[in-house]
Design an enzyme around this catalytic site. Structure first.
Site, PDB file in Angstrom:
ATOM      1  N   HIS A  27       2.189   2.026  -3.424  1.00  0.00           N
ATOM      2  CA  HIS A  27       1.183   2.597  -4.328  1.00  0.00           C
ATOM      3  C   HIS A  27       1.254   4.119  -4.369  1.00  0.00           C
ATOM      4  CE1 HIS A  27      -1.306  -0.422  -6.155  1.00  0.00           C
ATOM      5  NE2 HIS A  27      -1.771  -0.938  -5.042  1.00  0.00           N
ATOM      6  N   GLU A  86       0.841  -1.211   0.000  1.00  0.00           N
ATOM      7  CA  GLU A  86       0.000   0.000   0.000  1.00  0.00           C
ATOM      8  C   GLU A  86       0.872   1.254   0.000  1.00  0.00           C
ATOM      9  OE1 GLU A  86      -2.911  -0.727  -0.734  1.00  0.00           O
ATOM     10  OE2 GLU A  86      -2.824  -2.820  -0.124  1.00  0.00           O
TER      11      GLU A  86
HETATM   12  N1  B3K Z   1      -6.254  -1.244  -4.570  1.00  0.00           N
HETATM   13  C1  B3K Z   1      -6.843  -2.025  -3.526  1.00  0.00           C
HETATM   14  C2  B3K Z   1      -7.849  -3.025  -4.016  1.00  0.00           C
HETATM   15  C3  B3K Z   1      -9.201  -2.499  -4.242  1.00  0.00           C
HETATM   16  C4  B3K Z   1     -10.171  -3.615  -4.514  1.00  0.00           C
HETATM   17  C5  B3K Z   1     -11.493  -3.123  -4.937  1.00  0.00           C
HETATM   18  N2  B3K Z   1     -12.458  -4.190  -5.049  1.00  0.00           N
HETATM   19  C6  B3K Z   1      -5.826  -2.720  -2.692  1.00  0.00           C
HETATM   20  C7  B3K Z   1      -4.520  -2.948  -3.332  1.00  0.00           C
HETATM   21  O1  B3K Z   1      -4.375  -3.628  -4.330  1.00  0.00           O
HETATM   22  O2  B3K Z   1      -3.565  -2.417  -2.856  1.00  0.00           O
HETATM   23 ZN    ZN Z   2      -2.520  -2.847  -4.872  1.00  0.00          ZN
END
Ligand code: B3K
Ligand code: ZN
Length: 873
Positions: free
Chosen positions: A302, A299
Site C-alpha cells: 500500500h 500493507e
Molecule cells: N485499508 C485497511 C482497511 C480499513 C478498513 C476500515 N474499516 C486495511 C487494508 O485493506 O489494507
Molecule cells: Zn488494503
C-alpha cells in the site's frame, strides 16, 4: 428507531472541497482517560466564493478555536462537526479539543488496546480525534508531537521520521514526528505503549538504509521473526517485480490485540491485528504463516498503491484495495506455489464473493451509493476488485501492465486518483482498448457463461459458442455484456495440446468475449477435442458447459493448468452433489459411481502432482461453496450430502489414505513450501480417514498425532478431524487444548472456531455456553469472529435451524454489539440478510429478527444500511 436520519451519498455527487489543508501540526497530551489535542492547520481556500469552513468531528469536546492565533467566536457545532464562518482565504486554524480513549469501544479513532493506546482512522476515524476535512482528497504534511507518562508509555510512535524527543517533569516525556509526504488523514497513526521491539535493517536498491521495527506485547519477541522475514521479502519483491522502493528511513509495525480488521497501512507505521504478526510453530499453523506473509505484504505494498497515490473519494476504494490485493496475491504466488495460491483465492470468490453478489448488499467494485463507508470494505471491492486488475494483467501481459503502472505513478504520484485514471494509464501505456472492459467497474453481479461446442470431423473444424449473461442483482436491474477474457486449451485423447488456429492464423488461447453470444472456430483439429475452459480462472464468472464425466476425469489428469485440474474435480463433485441433494430431498438413497472415487484415488496416488495440490483436490468444497450451486439453499441436504461424500471417500480409499498419510510424515517442523505441502496432504488424509466407518484405530491415530505434535498445524489438524468427525476422543482433546492454551487468546480462537462449526446437534447451546468461557470476551473482535462469526457463517445447519434459534441468537448478539462496536456487528449480520436464498419458513423467521433489530434505539448506520436493504424485498 431513533437515529440521525442516515444520509445516502452518491458517487456522482463528488465535488472538490471548498478548502484544503496543506500542513498540520498535531500536539497530543495523552492519557487513556482524557487526551487533549491541539491541531494547528494551514487552511487554503480552493473555491473563491467560499467563506464558511465545514469540518468533520464526532464525539469531541471542543475547548477553543483560533484563527491566525486570535480566538474566533463565529462558529457553530453541528451533528456532524463544526461550521466556522467568515474565514479568510488562507489562514492558520488552531483547534483544541478533548477525547476519552477509554470509552471508545468502537475501536475507531484513538482507543485503548490492552495496555497501549492506538489509532484506526480509515475510513472516517480521524474525525473522532479532532475536527478536520476528513476526506481522502485533502493531502497535508503532518507533524505530530506526543506527550505522555514515560513509565506507562515508553514508546510514542507516529508517522514519518522521529525528529526530536525530550523529558519533562512529573515522569512525562515527549516525541516529535514528521512525515515529509503529504497524506490524507485516514493514513495518520499514533501508538503509545510499552513493547518488545524486533529491529532489523533493509538496504534498498538505491542504497537507502531503512530501519525496520516490529513492536509486540512484552514477552512475544519469539513470535515476531516470521513477520520480519515476510517484510524483508515483500520489500525486495516490490523492487524486483514492480520496481518500487520504500521512501522513508524507518518502517514500523505494531501488533495490537484489539483491532476491527486485519491491519492498516498508515504511512511508515502500520498497525496490525496481532493475529497477522505473531507466529511460532507451537502456536501458529502453516495457514497462519501464509496469512502473515500475505497481510504484511499487502500493507507494505500500500505504500505505493494507496499511500503515494491515494483515492479521490471512498467510492474509488478498489483503486487501492483491488490493486493491492492483486499485488499481495502475486507476491504470495511468487514466494510459494502459484497454483495453490490461485485455487485458494478462487475458493474465496466462489464461497463469499458470489454469495455477496446474490445478496441485498450486491454492489459493483466501485459502488454507486453508500450510507456507511465501513460497510464497503467487502470481498467485492477487494477480491473481485483484484480479479478485475488480474484480467487487465491477462489482457496486457506483464510487460505492458508494468508500463501501465509506471505511467500511473508518473501521472498521479503524490495525489488522489480515480479508478478511471488507473484504467486510462493502463490503456495509454499499452495501446490496448479498455473502453468496454471498464464496465467491470460499474456493473455488479456474477456473469454466467454458457458454452456449447460442435466438432465437424469432415472439415476438421471445432466450433465454440459462448453466451454470456449477468443475472440482475438487487442494486441493478439492467445488465450488459462485458469484455471477458476466456482462457482455453484443446487436447487430443492422448493428452497432447492442439494448437489453436484458423485459416492459417495462430489464435491466442485467451479469447476476448464482448457480446452476449459469440462463435469461435478452429480448424486443423484432427479429432474431437476435450476443452479446458477458464484456465487459471481467467474471469470471475460462473461457467456452464455440459462435460461428460469422462472428460472431467481426463482433465483431472491431463490439463496443463493446475487450476483446471482442480476445477475439473470440482465440477465432477458439483454434479454428484446436485444429484444427491435432490435424492436427499426426495428421500432416496445417496449414491456415487465407483469411477468418481477411482478418479480421486488416482489423484491421491499421483507422484507427479504437488502434494499441496493433491490436498486441495481432495478437500471437498465447503457448504458455502456448494450453496452457490443453488438458487434456494437447503442447508440440511447440503450438509448430509457432503457428509455422505466424506464417508464414501474414506471407506473406499481407506488403505490408500492410510499409506499416503504415513508416507508424508515429516520428522521435524520447518516452514518451507515442500514441508507445508506434505503436512497439508498428510492432514487431508487424516481428516478423511476420520470419517471411515468401523475403523476404531483412527481414533487412536488422531490422539497420537495430537499428542506427539510439536507444532500447531499438526495438533490442530488432529483436533479438527476429531471434532468434525465426532470421534470418541474429541472431548478429551478439546479439554486438553483448553488447559494448555486458555491464556493465549489467539490460540484459543482456533478452539472457539472449531466448536462453533462443529456438526454436533447442540452446537448452538455449546456456543452460548462458550460466551462465558474464561478466554472469551465480547470486547475483542478476534474472539467475536472466532466464536460467533464462525457459527453464523460456517455452521449453516445450526445457524439456519428451522426453529429460528440461530437467528434469534444472532439478533441478541447484534443488539448488544450495535452501539458497542458497530463495525464488528455489521460484519456479523451478513448471513442474516440473505433471506431470499432460503425457503419461506426460514425467510419469515429471518425477516422477523431483522424487523426487531430495525426498531432498536440508536441503531447504527452500519446495521441500518444492511437491514433496510434486506427488508426492501
Ligand atoms: N485499508 C485497511 C482497511 C480499513 C478498513 C476500515 N474499516 C486495511 C487494508 O485493506 O489494507
Ligand atoms: Zn488494503
Amino acid at each position: 428507531m431513533n437515529l440521525n436520519q442516515p444520509v445516502v451519498k452518491y458517487r456522482l455527487d463528488y465535488t472538490k472541497p471548498d478548502f484544503t489543508i496543506t500542513d498540520i501540526d498535531l500536539d497530543f497530551d495523552l492519557s487513556a482517560e482524557i487526551t487533549t489535542i491541539t491541531a494547528r492547520s494551514r487552511v487554503v481556500q480552493q473555491n473563491q466564493s467560499a467563506t464558511m469552513l465545514r469540518l468533520d468531528g464526532k464525539d469531541l469536546k471542543l475547548i477553543a478555536v483560533n484563527i491566525d492565533e486570535e480566538p474566533w467566536q463565529d462558529y457553530q457545532l453541528t451533528d456532524t462537526g463544526i461550521e466556522i464562518y467568515g474565514v479568510p482565504n488562507e489562514f492558520t486554524l488552531t483547534i483544541v479539543n478533548e477525547i476519552k480513549p477509554i470509552d471508545n469501544t468502537a475501536l475507531e479513532g484513538l482507543y485503548v488496546s490492552g495496555e497501549a493506546l492506538c489509532t484506526q482512522c480509515e475510513a472516517e476515524g480521524f474525525r473522532h480525534i479532532t475536527y478536520y476535512l476528513d476526506r481522502p482528497d485533502v493531502l497535508a504534511r503532518f507533524s505530530t508531537r506526543i506527550t505522555a507518562s514515560k513509565k506507562q508509555y515508553p514508546y510514542l510512535l507516529s508517522n514519518g521520521n522521529r525528529i526530536a524527543q525530550g523529558e519533562l517533569s512529573e515522569g512525562r516525556h515527549w516525541v516529535q514526528w514528521q512525515d515529509p509526504f503529504p497524506k490524507p488523514c485516514y493514513l495518520f497513526a499514533l501508538v503509545a505503549g510499552d513493547f518488545d521491539v524486533l529491529r532489523d535493517q533493509f538496504v534498498t536498491g538505491c542504497n537507502r538504509k531503512v530501519d525496520l521495527e516490529i513492536y509486540v506485547d512484552k514477552g512475544n519477541l519469539d513470535r515476531s521473526d516470521w513477520a520480519m522475514t515476510s517484510l524483508k521479502n515483500a520489500m525486495h519483491w516490490d523492487e524486483t517485480r514492480f520496481g518500487l522502493e520504500y521512501d522513508l528511513d524507518i518502517f514500523m509495525i505494531v501488533a495490537v490485540d484489539f483491532f476491527n480488521m486485519g491491519a492498516m497501512e498508515n504511512k511508515g507505521l502500520n498497525v496490525f491485528n496481532s493475529k497477522y504478526v505473531l507466529a511460532k510453530p507451537q502456536t501458529a499453523t502453516d495457514d497462519d504463516y501464509l496469512g502473515i506473509e500475505g497481510v504484511i505484504g499487502h500493507e507494505y505494498f500500500h505504500n505505493w498503491t494507496g499511500n503515494r497515490v491515494t483515492c479521490r473519494d471512498w467510492f474509488q476504494l478498489s483503486l487501492k484495495e483491488g490493486l493491492t490485493v492483486f499485488r499481495d496475491q502475486e507476491f504470495s504466488a511468487d514466494m510459494g506455489s502459484r497454483a495453490v495460491k490461485r485455487i485458494d483465492d478462487v475458493k474465496i470468490l466462489r464461497s463469499v464473493q458470489f454469495t455477496e453478489d446474490a445478496s441485498p448488499m450486491a454492489h459493483p467494485i466501485r459502488p454507486e451509493q453508500v450510507i456507511e463507508m465501513n460497510n464497503f470494505y467487502t470481498v467485492t471491492v477487494y477480491e473481485k476488485g483484484a480479479e478485475v486488475i488480474r484480467m487487465m494483467h491477462t489482457l496486457l501481459g506483464e510487460d505492458k501492465f508494468q508500463a501501465g503502472m509506471r505511467l500511473y505513478f508518473k501521472r498521479h504520484d503524490g495525489s488522489a486518483a480515480t479508478c478511471d485514471d488507473f484504467v486510462a494509464a493502463m490503456q495509454d501505456a499499452s495501446g490496448i482498448d479498455l473502453s468496454h472492459f471498464k464496465l467491470w467497474y460499474s456493473q455488479s453481479g456474477t456473469p454466467e457463461l454458457e458454452v456449447t461446442d460442435h466438432y465437424d470431423a469432415q472439415r476438421q473444424q471445432y466450433t465454440l459458442t459462448v453466451k454470456q449473461h449477468t443475472p440482475v442483482t438487487q442494486d441493478q436491474q439492467e445488465k450488459n455484456p462485458l469484455h471477458i477474457p476466456l482462457d482455453i486449451e484443446l487436447y487430443r485423447a492422448n493428452g497432447e495440446i492442439i494448437p489453436l488456429q484458423y485459416q492459417g492464423q495462430v489464435i491466442d488461447h485467451v479469447l476476448n468475449l464482448h457480446q452476449s453470444e459469440e462463435v469461435f472456430t478452429f480448424d486443423q483439429v484432427s479429432e474431437k477435442p476435450v476443452i479446458a475452459l477458464l484456465r487459471d480462472f481467467s474471469a470471475p464468472v460462473k461457467l456452464q458447459y455440459d462435460y461428460q464425466d469422462s472428460e472431467l476425469i481426463f482433465l483431472m489428469q491431463y490439463a496443463s493448468n493446475a487450476f483446471n485440474r482442480y476445477d475439473a474435480a470440482q465440477m465432477l463433485l458439483a454434479k454428484y452433489i446436485a444429484i444427491n441433494v435432490s435424492h436427499y430431498q426426495q428421500g432416496q438413497p445417496l449414491t456415487l459411481p465407483e469411477s468418481i472415487v477411482d478418479a480421486f484415488r488416482a489423484v491421491l496416488l499421483s507422484e507427479a502432482l504437488d502434494c499441496a495440490l493433491i490436498s486441495q483436490i481432495l478437500t471437498l468444497p465447503s457448504e458455502n461453496e456448494i450453496a452457490n450451486q443453488f438458487k434456494i439453499v437447503d442447508p440440511d441436504a447440503i450438509h448430509q450430502v457432503r457428509q455422505f461424500l466424506l464417508v464414501t471417500f474414506a471407506n473406499e480409499m481407506f488403505d490408500e489414505l492410510n499409506a499416503v498419510y504415513r508416507h508424508n510424515l515429516t520428522a521435524t517442523y520447518q516452514i518451507d513450501h515442500v514441508d507445508m505441502a506434505k503436512r497439508a496432504l498428510k492432514n487431508s488424509c487424516l481428516y478423511l480417514l476420520a470419517f471411515a466407518k468401523d475403523q476404531p484405530e483412527i481414533d487412536t491415530l488422531v490422539v497420537k498425532q495430537y499428542e506427539q505434535a510439536d507444532n500447531m498445524t499438526d495438533s490442530l489438524a488432529a483436533l479438527n478431524a476429531a471434532v468434525r468427525a465426532q470421534l470418541p476422543c474429541k472431548d478429551k482433546l478439546l479439554h486438553d487444548f483448553d488447559d494448555q492454551w486458555h491464556q493465549d487468546g489467539l490460540v484459543m480462537d482456533k478452539w472457539f472456531m472449531l466448536q462453533a462449526t462443529s456438526p454436533q446437534l447442540d452446537a448452538l447451546m455449546n456456543v452460548k455456553k462458550l460466551l462465558t468461557h474464561r478466554s472469551f470476551t465480547l470486547n475483542n473482535p478476534n474472539r467475536i469472529r472466532s466464536l460467533i462469526g464462525a457459527f453464523v457463517n460456517n455452521n449453516p445447519v445450526a445457524f439456519h435451524a428451522v426453529d429460528g434459534s440461530g437467528y434469534q441468537f444472532l439478533g441478541e448478539i447484534l443488539t448488544e454489539l450495535n452501539q458497542k462496536n458497530p463495525q464488528v456487528a455489521s460484519r456479523l449480520i451478513d448471513p442474516l440478510i440473505r433471506l431470499k436464498r432460503y425457503d419461506q419458513k426460514r425467510a419469515d423467521l429471518m425477516r422477523l429478527t431483522l424487523e426487531k433489530l430495525l426498531k432498536l434505539d440508536n441503531l447504527s448506520r452500519d446495521l441500518y444500511e444492511k437491514i433496510s436493504k434486506a427488508l426492501t424485498v
